[in-house]
Every structure is written in structure tokens, then in C-alpha cells.
Motif scaffolding. Structure first.
Motif, PDB file in Angstrom:
ATOM      1  N   ASN A 391       0.848  -1.221   0.014  1.00  0.00           N
ATOM      2  CA  ASN A 391      -0.043   0.127   0.026  1.00  0.00           C
ATOM      3  C   ASN A 391       0.761   1.221  -0.142  1.00  0.00           C
ATOM      4  N   THR A 392       0.383   2.276  -0.749  1.00  0.00           N
ATOM      5  CA  THR A 392       1.131   3.538  -0.455  1.00  0.00           C
ATOM      6  C   THR A 392       1.281   4.010   0.882  1.00  0.00           C
ATOM      7  N   ASP A 393       0.265   3.731   1.705  1.00  0.00           N
ATOM      8  CA  ASP A 393       0.523   4.030   3.166  1.00  0.00           C
ATOM      9  C   ASP A 393       1.128   2.805   3.682  1.00  0.00           C
ATOM     10  N   SER A 394       2.374   2.713   3.821  1.00  0.00           N
ATOM     11  CA  SER A 394       3.014   1.784   4.542  1.00  0.00           C
ATOM     12  C   SER A 394       4.459   2.213   4.597  1.00  0.00           C
ATOM     13  N   GLU A 395       4.997   1.442   5.651  1.00  0.00           N
ATOM     14  CA  GLU A 395       6.563   1.813   5.742  1.00  0.00           C
ATOM     15  C   GLU A 395       7.308   1.769   4.532  1.00  0.00           C
ATOM     16  N   LEU A 396       6.802   0.264   3.982  1.00  0.00           N
ATOM     17  CA  LEU A 396       7.678  -0.202   2.699  1.00  0.00           C
ATOM     18  C   LEU A 396       7.676   0.813   1.665  1.00  0.00           C
ATOM     19  N   TYR A 397       6.479   1.127   1.335  1.00  0.00           N
ATOM     20  CA  TYR A 397       6.497   2.384   0.138  1.00  0.00           C
ATOM     21  C   TYR A 397       7.149   3.434   0.436  1.00  0.00           C
ATOM     22  N   ARG A 398       7.033   4.018   1.725  1.00  0.00           N
ATOM     23  CA  ARG A 398       7.919   5.219   2.100  1.00  0.00           C
ATOM     24  C   ARG A 398       9.104   5.193   1.993  1.00  0.00           C
ATOM     25  N   ALA A 399       9.610   4.061   2.141  1.00  0.00           N
ATOM     26  CA  ALA A 399      11.302   3.635   2.098  1.00  0.00           C
ATOM     27  C   ALA A 399      11.694   3.386   0.597  1.00  0.00           C
ATOM     28  N   HIS A 400      10.722   2.658  -0.047  1.00  0.00           N
ATOM     29  CA  HIS A 400      11.293   2.188  -1.693  1.00  0.00           C
ATOM     30  C   HIS A 400       9.994   2.504  -2.568  1.00  0.00           C
ATOM     31  N   PRO A 401       9.765   3.712  -2.809  1.00  0.00           N
ATOM     32  CA  PRO A 401       8.666   3.810  -3.976  1.00  0.00           C
ATOM     33  C   PRO A 401       9.231   3.278  -5.138  1.00  0.00           C
ATOM     34  N   ASP A 402      10.455   3.162  -5.418  1.00  0.00           N
ATOM     35  CA  ASP A 402      10.666   2.530  -6.603  1.00  0.00           C
ATOM     36  C   ASP A 402      10.614   1.154  -6.756  1.00  0.00           C
ATOM     37  N   TRP A 403      10.434   0.481  -5.988  1.00  0.00           N
ATOM     38  CA  TRP A 403      10.173  -0.878  -5.677  1.00  0.00           C
ATOM     39  C   TRP A 403       8.935  -1.573  -6.457  1.00  0.00           C
ATOM     40  N   ILE A 404       8.213  -0.689  -6.946  1.00  0.00           N
ATOM     41  CA  ILE A 404       6.768  -1.284  -7.507  1.00  0.00           C
ATOM     42  C   ILE A 404       7.025  -1.425  -9.121  1.00  0.00           C
ATOM     43  N   ILE A 405       6.339  -2.210  -9.618  1.00  0.00           N
ATOM     44  CA  ILE A 405       6.203  -2.132 -11.151  1.00  0.00           C
ATOM     45  C   ILE A 405       5.560  -0.527 -11.527  1.00  0.00           C
ATOM     46  N   HIS A 406       6.360  -0.092 -12.352  1.00  0.00           N
ATOM     47  CA  HIS A 406       5.685   1.255 -12.624  1.00  0.00           C
ATOM     48  C   HIS A 406       6.517   1.794 -13.982  1.00  0.00           C
ATOM     49  N   PHE A 407       5.781   2.554 -14.726  1.00  0.00           N
ATOM     50  CA  PHE A 407       6.622   3.632 -15.791  1.00  0.00           C
ATOM     51  C   PHE A 407       6.704   4.802 -15.002  1.00  0.00           C
ATOM     52  N   ASN A 453      -3.678  -9.881  -4.748  1.00  0.00           N
ATOM     53  CA  ASN A 453      -5.011  -9.284  -4.751  1.00  0.00           C
ATOM     54  C   ASN A 453      -5.256  -8.136  -6.082  1.00  0.00           C
ATOM     55  N   ARG A 454      -4.247  -8.218  -6.806  1.00  0.00           N
ATOM     56  CA  ARG A 454      -4.684  -7.219  -8.009  1.00  0.00           C
ATOM     57  C   ARG A 454      -3.780  -7.868  -9.093  1.00  0.00           C
ATOM     58  N   ASN A 455      -4.036  -7.419 -10.578  1.00  0.00           N
ATOM     59  CA  ASN A 455      -3.162  -7.669 -11.683  1.00  0.00           C
ATOM     60  C   ASN A 455      -2.418  -6.515 -12.121  1.00  0.00           C
ATOM     61  N   ALA A 456      -1.626  -6.996 -12.906  1.00  0.00           N
ATOM     62  CA  ALA A 456      -0.438  -5.665 -13.416  1.00  0.00           C
ATOM     63  C   ALA A 456      -1.271  -4.479 -14.090  1.00  0.00           C
ATOM     64  N   SER A 457      -0.748  -3.464 -14.068  1.00  0.00           N
ATOM     65  CA  SER A 457      -0.830  -2.381 -15.146  1.00  0.00           C
ATOM     66  C   SER A 457       0.633  -1.680 -15.116  1.00  0.00           C
ATOM     67  N   GLU A 458       0.622  -0.756 -16.241  1.00  0.00           N
ATOM     68  CA  GLU A 458       1.915   0.115 -16.477  1.00  0.00           C
ATOM     69  C   GLU A 458       3.240  -0.856 -16.078  1.00  0.00           C
ATOM     70  N   PRO A 459       3.477  -1.669 -16.881  1.00  0.00           N
ATOM     71  CA  PRO A 459       4.377  -2.948 -16.474  1.00  0.00           C
ATOM     72  C   PRO A 459       5.634  -2.371 -16.929  1.00  0.00           C
ATOM     73  N   GLY A 460       6.210  -1.450 -16.389  1.00  0.00           N
ATOM     74  CA  GLY A 460       7.598  -0.847 -16.473  1.00  0.00           C
ATOM     75  C   GLY A 460       8.514  -1.254 -15.320  1.00  0.00           C
ATOM     76  N   TRP A 461       9.840  -1.297 -15.883  1.00  0.00           N
ATOM     77  CA  TRP A 461      10.795  -1.706 -15.052  1.00  0.00           C
ATOM     78  C   TRP A 461      12.068  -0.892 -15.516  1.00  0.00           C
ATOM     79  N   PRO A 462      12.305   0.619 -14.962  1.00  0.00           N
ATOM     80  CA  PRO A 462      13.270   1.429 -15.427  1.00  0.00           C
ATOM     81  C   PRO A 462      14.585   0.881 -15.556  1.00  0.00           C
ATOM     82  N   GLU A 463      15.013   0.075 -14.232  1.00  0.00           N
ATOM     83  CA  GLU A 463      16.389  -0.254 -14.318  1.00  0.00           C
ATOM     84  C   GLU A 463      16.352  -1.774 -14.813  1.00  0.00           C
ATOM     85  N   ALA A 464      15.631  -2.535 -15.396  1.00  0.00           N
ATOM     86  CA  ALA A 464      15.801  -3.989 -16.067  1.00  0.00           C
ATOM     87  C   ALA A 464      16.951  -4.173 -16.380  1.00  0.00           C
TER      88      ALA A 464
END
Ligand code: GLA
Length: 694
Positions: A391-407, A453-464
Motif C-alpha cells: 500500500n502507498t500508506d506503508s513503511e515499505l512504500y515510504r522507504a522504497h517507492p521505486d520497488w513497484i512495477i511502474h513507468f 489481490n490485483r493484476n498488473a498495469s503500467e508494466p515498467g521496470w526502468p532499471e531492468a
């Protein structure tokens, strides 16, 4: 061992079937036979080259190549499509050798090489003789010194006997409505089924059967198969212009490219396929036996469980869970599972995912007091986790917002307020292994429900590390790695695969899990059909099925229990609200289930009357030695005048004598199977009858 008829011409004979292929004089690996085992080995057909008969398609166009690549003048669906460094997109594969790896389950490994480029394909076949199955996969190796791109790399193309008119059976649906069976004649062209969602999906499942249009549950030729993969997959059933039918299956090539570096190998997941003359029922039982043979915990009875979700949703706490656990134990429950809501700041679905430690308010003393009490009550303790999410509201996301699948340039679309962690990344894998290992090491946990509990969207990986589109495959490899590492470190844990219900059910998951959550829909009449669809490929021992409040009060409690007893029985209800009478019914049904559990979990399953499209359905489970069986019948709503169908038993020993609960006479198995039983049930009534050899 495989039969080698002529040089470079193999027949994989299993107990009742044969699958044959060989090399043509022109060097193509072609299919020659799939069906009943022949009595004389020399009768299996010889591989041959064809002559081209028109300038619009080449000779190979009409040939059943075992692993065709996109090349030359062949226009049917290929298994392999590559682009070499110089831009050449034509892959000319020729036979280059073969070897047989002996063992319990022998493997034939055929090497194909490109005629010019340093590219090698190992086409592998493993025989599962006793299970009447053939397993296939390929390994693609770049033996050169420049990278190349794999744009499609399927596992197999399964060819059907030439010239037939086939009917395809598959499942289709959506969340809360998975596993709906479809049967349709294959027409000229391509029928595609797939997932583009990063998981196996609720929509369809990598399972197929083909028959000649007249098979049913009891009889008829059926060719069937599965893919053992837990991510994007594709199935292409093609009827070509030369009237060849084949099913290609593998990792989805949608949005897929794999940059194969020099010296690297890409190994596909496996596909298993079989043939039977015993109809859809026998095809399912073959897959059930195979799946049971690879369960991580073997043939150990799966416990009756209680799950907190449908009872209290996020509202878990030490005292409320202990109160319910006491009631559950009183009824004979063996495993107590606390679902969502137990971890850091998880009060509703907008926070907490990623922070896998107990919530300080709900569990001020941690989980130990609850686990201790559950254990004192004689039950094992299990927990829900959703490791791939944040969740965006989590210690993990606050520490590593770049860890999610995203463009980086696109919105980060949330579903259920959550994002998907990129499990292709090694640092994400390490974080999860470390955190979950701590959780599992610190507590006496014997069961984990692993959700997604969800499926993928914006399937990016900038540092692939390679092509960004490798994400779809690297993600699944990452999930397997994290899960397998934890499973190896904590062998006492029985794992369940859940993805908002049945969104990740496949044979690949059985490397880690022993059971699946089949659907979030637990309304018992809907569930009958859902379970019928699930049972096409997966055995009852893997099918968690829970009695909930859904369907109440219309559906009697016994009806809801009987539906759940078709698989691994569980309950997810607020037991504090149950009357003494309901508690007594529950206890009675649980003790009945424990008696019939060996039949349900280890026996042969017969769908006597399927539930989809019917208001009266019946199931039977027969012990392997045929000394015992159990019959379930369900009537939902039948309008008056009600004509309920007779039930014909199956699977009994014809010459042995049996009794059926509720009938006075002793009859031979043959008689019980040929004389239809009339089981009178009112609307929304059900029955469970034990059958015994005398
Ligand atoms: C998914 C699962 C449910 C439950 C919830 C918890 O929907 O399928 O069984 O675990 O998540 O949030």
C-alpha cells in the motif's frame, strides 16, 4: 524406456498411450503419432518430408513439426520467433543430435540447431509412464557471442491426429465467477486463450481438452494438457488450411521479449499432456493422480480449517480470535487460520501491505498468546500474507517507492489501493525472504495463505537488466524463488495459493503449495459449478472449500457443509453468532468429513452429474482399492413438476458386492453402476451416502 524404432525415430510408450516423433530425411523434427499404445512397435508411422504443392506455402507448411520456428514459407503458428543481432528474423532449425537420459522417468532430449546462427534448442520429453502423461519443455541456448531477442518461446505444440474435427473444452470466467466450462467445435483459424495479467488469471486456466465432439464424462477419446506456469500464458488452438489441428502452449508472447545474452539459456515451463478413451472423467483423474504425486507434502490428509475472513474481515484481535478459536476447536477444527487484518496498521484495505509484523494495537503482546492458545486447543495455527503487494500508506512504500512495477512517466494505477512489488528485482526478493523468514521463524506457524489481490498495469521496470518486457517472466521466477526459499526453510508449513479466489491456480504453483483457494464466491449453489470447473484439472485434495454465511438462510447448513466436503473442508463464519444447534450440526458434519476424508482426498473422483447448467448434481469418490466409496447428491431449485435424474454410480469393481447407505439390498458393483439410483431430494437438499464392499 522410449522405444527407438528406427534411428532418430522415438516412441514414448506409457501404460496405455503412445506419443511418437522423429526426424525426416530433410532434418525436420516431426510428430508422427499420439493416441492409444499400439501392439506392434513397427506399426508407428515413419516421419516423412512433404512435397510443396503450390507456390503460396512451402513444404513444411503442411508438416506437423514438433517445435516449429518462424521461418521460410510456413505460415502456421510457430513455437519460436527470434530476432538475431543483424536483424534477421528467420530461424531455420535442423536436427543436430539426440540423447536419452535414463532413469525412473526417462527423458528424450533432441537438439535442434539453427542452420547459420549459433542458436541451439533442446526439445525435451519426459515420460510419466504410470501416469500416462508426456511432459515437454525446451531450453534455448545462445551459443554465440552476440545477444539475440526471443520474441516467442512456447513450451510445446501438441498435434492431434490429422484430419479430425475437434471440440475444445476450456474454462472461462472472472473474479467471483471462475471456472465456467465451455465446449466448442474448433473452426478453421486460431482460437486463443491467455492471461496478460501477470498471474494465471481468474478468466481462464492453462488447461485444455480436445475430443471428437462425442466424448462425455464416461467415454470417448480425449487429448488433454496443462501448462505448469503461474504468470502470463497463451494457448493457441489452430486448425490450419491443410486441416491439421494443434494446440500450442507456453509463456505468453504478448508484450514479451527476452534478450538472450551470449552463453545464456532460456528454459520454458513444462507442459504435460495425455490421451484417454475414457472421456473427460478419465482425463481429469489422470491429472488428479499426477498432481497428487507432486504435492510438496505428499499424500498427507489436509486438515479441516477455520478461517477468520468471512467472519470478521479486518476486525481481528487477540481476544476475538481466541473466543472464536475455542468454538472452532469444540467442533473438531484442526487448523485455525487468521486472515487479513493482523499486521501493522491494517484496519482496512488502504494501509499496511508490505509491513509484515503484528499490529501493535490489535496484538499488543504479539501473536504468541493467540498461537499458544490455539495450540493448547489442539489446533495448528495459520496466517494470511500478501507478500507481492504494497500500500502507498506503508513503511515499505515510504522507504522504497521505486520497488513497484511502474513507468516513471505514467500514473501508478492502484487497484484495491495497492501496487505490485517488482519481484523480478533481487533486492525485493531479498527483502521479502528476510522479513517473512523472521516472521515464520519466530512463531509456530503451520499454514500460510499466500494471497495476490490485483493484476498488473503500467508494466515498467526502468532499471531492468535486459529488455523491460522480461518483467513478465522474471516476476514469476522471483515469486517462485522467494516462495521456494521460505518453503525450504520452513518445511512444516502447508501453503495455500490464493489470488482473490482462483486467480493463481496452476501446476507451477504445486512446486510450493498443497492447496488452492478456488474462488471468493462461497455461495454453495454457485460453488457447485465452480468446483466442477476446477475439478477438470485439479484434485479435491488441493481444493479448499469453506462454509460461510453466503447462501444462508435459504441453503441449509448441511447443504453448505456437503458442498465444502467435496474438497478440503473449511469454515469461515462468525462462530460466536452460531446457536448451539448450528454448532452441533457443524460438529457432526466435521466428524463425518473426517471419516470420508481419505476417499475425497486420495480417491478417484467421478462427476456423475455435473452441476453447471443443472439443478441436480452428483459426485462420487472411490477408494483406489475400490472397497469403499462416497456419493454426494445436491438438488438446488427444480421447478414443479420436478423430474430429477437417476444417478449411475461409477468406478466400483463390477464383480464385487456393495451396499449403498439408504438402500436395503446388496448388489454387485456392475448392478449399482447399471441400475440408476433415484435419490429423492427436495429443493436445496443434499445427501452424503457411504458405499461399502461386503
Ligand atoms: C482476497 C482473498 C480472500 C481474503 C481477502 C483478504 O480477496 O481471496 O479470501 O483473504 O483477500 O483481504
Amino acid at each position: 524406456m522410449p522405444v527407438l524404432i528406427r534411428e532418430n525415430d522415438w516412441v514414448l510408450e506409457t501404460a496405455h498411450t503412445a506419443y511418437a516423433f522423429g526426424v525426416t530425411p530433410g532434418g525436420l523434427l516431426v510428430h508422427t503419432y499420439w493416441g492409444a499404445r499400439l501392439t506392434r512397435a513397427e506399426d508407428y508411422p515413419t516421419p516423412a518430408d512433404l512435397a510443396s504443392w503450390a507456390s503460396f506455402s512451402g513444404a513444411s507448411h503442411g508438416m506437423q513439426e514438433e517445435y516449429p520456428a518462424y521461418a521460410g514459407t510456413k505460415y502456421t503458428e510457430p513455437c519460436l520467433k527470434t530476432t538475431f543481432a543483424d536483424g534477421v528474423r528467420d530461424t531455420v532449425l535442423r536436427f543436430a543430435g539426440a540423447e536419452i537420459l535414463e532413469g525412473d522417468k526417462p527423458v528424450v532430449r533432441v537438439t535442434l540447431r539453427d542452420a547459420y546462427y549459433p542458436l541451439e534448442i533442446l526439445v525435451c520429453y519426459r515420460m510419466h509412464e504410470q501416469h500416462d502423461l508426456v511432459e515437454r519443455w525446451v531450453e534455448v541456448k545462445n551459443t554465440g557471442d552476440t545477444a539475440l531477442n526471443l520474441e516467442r518461446v512456447f513450451t510445446a505444440l501438441w498435434h492431434l491426429p490429422w484430419g479430425g474435427q475437434y471440440r475444445l473444452s476450456y474454462v472461462y470466467g472472472r473474479w467471483f465467477d471462475e471456472w465456467q466450462l465451455h465446449r466448442e467445435p474448433l473452426q478453421a483459424g486460431v482460437k486463443a486463450l491467455e492471461s496478460r495479467r501477470i498471474t494465471t488469471s481468474h478468466q481462464s486456466n492453462p488447461w485444455f481438452t480436445l475430443d471428437r465432439g462425442s466424448a462425455d464424462e464416461r467415454q470417448g477419446e480425449v487429448w488433454f494438457g496443462v501448462l505448469a506456469w503461474s504468470g502470463n500464458w497463451k494457448l493457441l488452438a489452430e486448425v490450419t488450411d491443410t486441416n491439421l489441428t494443434g494446440v500450442a502452449i507456453g509463456v505468453n508472447d504478448w508484450d514479451f521479449t527476452w534478450r538472450l545474452q551470449p552463453g545464456e539459456t532460456f528454459a520454458t515451463p513444462s507442459s504435460l499432456a495425455g490421451y484417454t478413451q475414457g472421456g473427460f472423467g478419465a482425463a481429469s483423474r489422470t491429472l488428479h493422480d499426477y498432481a497428487r504425486s507432486i504435492l510438496p507434502h505428499g499424500l498427507k490428509p489436509h486438515p479441516v480449517l477455520y478461517n477468520s475472513w468471512e467472519a470478521v474481515f479486518y476486525d481481528v484481535s487477540e481476544s476475538s480470535q481466541i473466543a472464536v478459536a475455542e468454538r472452532a476447536a469444540q467442533m473438531g477444527v484442526e487448523l485455525f487460520v487468521m486472515d487479513d487484518g493482523w499486521f501493522h496498521r491494517r484496519d482496512i484495505d488502504n494501509a499496511g501491505l508490505g509491513d509484515w509484523w503484528p499490529d501493535e494495537k490489535k496484538f499488543p503482546n504479539g501473536l504468541q498468546p493467540l498461537i499458544k492458545r490455539v495450540n493448547e486447543l489442539g489446533m495448528g495455527f495459520g496466517l494470511w500474507v500478501e507478500p507481492e503487494m504494497v500500500n502507498t500508506d506503508s513503511e515499505l512504500y515510504r522507504a522504497h517507492p521505486d520497488w513497484i512495477i511502474h513507468f516513471p512517466t505514467r500514473d501508478r494505477t492502484e487497484m484495491r489501493n495497492q501496487h505490485i512489488l517488482n519481484l523480478g528485482r533481487a533486492d525485493v526478493q531479498e527483502y521479502l525472504i528476510d522479513l517473512l523468514d523472521k516472521l515464520l521463524s519466530a512463531h509456530n506457524i503451520v499454514f500460510i495463505k499466500w494471497d495476490m489481490n490485483r493484476n498488473a498495469s503500467e508494466p515498467g521496470w526502468p532499471e531492468a537488466p535486459g529488455d523491460q518486457r522480461e518483467l513478465w517472466v522474471r516476476y514469476v521466477h522471483g515469486v517462485y524463488r522467494v516462495w521456494k526459499t521460505l518453503a525450504q526453510r520452513h518445511p512444516q508449513i502447508l501453503w495455500q495459493s490464493c489470488s482473490g479466489g482462483g486467480g493463481r491456480v496452476d501446476l507451477g504453483m504445486l512446486q510450493m503449495v498443497d492447496q488452492y483457494w478456488v474462488s471468493d464466491n462461497t455461495e454453495a449453489t454457485a460453488r457447485l459449478g465452480i468446483q466442477e470447473g476446477f475439478s477438470q484439472a485439479y484434485p479435491a485434495i488441493t481444493m479448499e472449500s469453506q462454509v460461510t454465511h453466503m447462501g444462508s438462510p435459504l441453503l441449509p447448513l448441511t447443504f453448505r457443509f456437503h458442498v465444502s466436503m467435496l474438497g478440503v473442508l473449511g469454515m469461515s463464519v462468525d462462530l460466536l453468532q452460531w446457536s448451539e444447534e448450528e454448532m452441533a450440526v457443524g460438529a457432526e458434519q466435521i466428524s463425518l468429513y473426517k471419516v470420508i476424508r481419505p476417499l475425497v482426498q486420495f480417491g478417484d473422483q467421478y462427476r456423475l452429474l455435473g452441476a453447471q447448467g443443472r439443478t441436480y448434481s452428483a459426485w462420487e469418490y472411490v477408494s483406489k482399492d475400490r472397497s469403499e466409496a462416497v456419493l454426494f447428491a445436491f438438488r438446488t431449485h427444480v421447478r414443479e413438476p420436478a423430474h430429477t435424474p437417476p444417478v449411475y454410480l461409477q468406478g466400483l469393481a463390477p464383480t464385487a458386492n456393495y451396499t449403498v447407505e439408504g438402500y436395503d439390498e446388496v448388489r454387485s458393483g456392475q448392478a449399482w453402476m447399471n441400475i440408476g439410483l433415484r435419490i429423492r431430494l427436495g429443493n436445496f437438499e443434499s445427501t452424503v451416502r457411504r458405499i461399502k464392499r461386503v
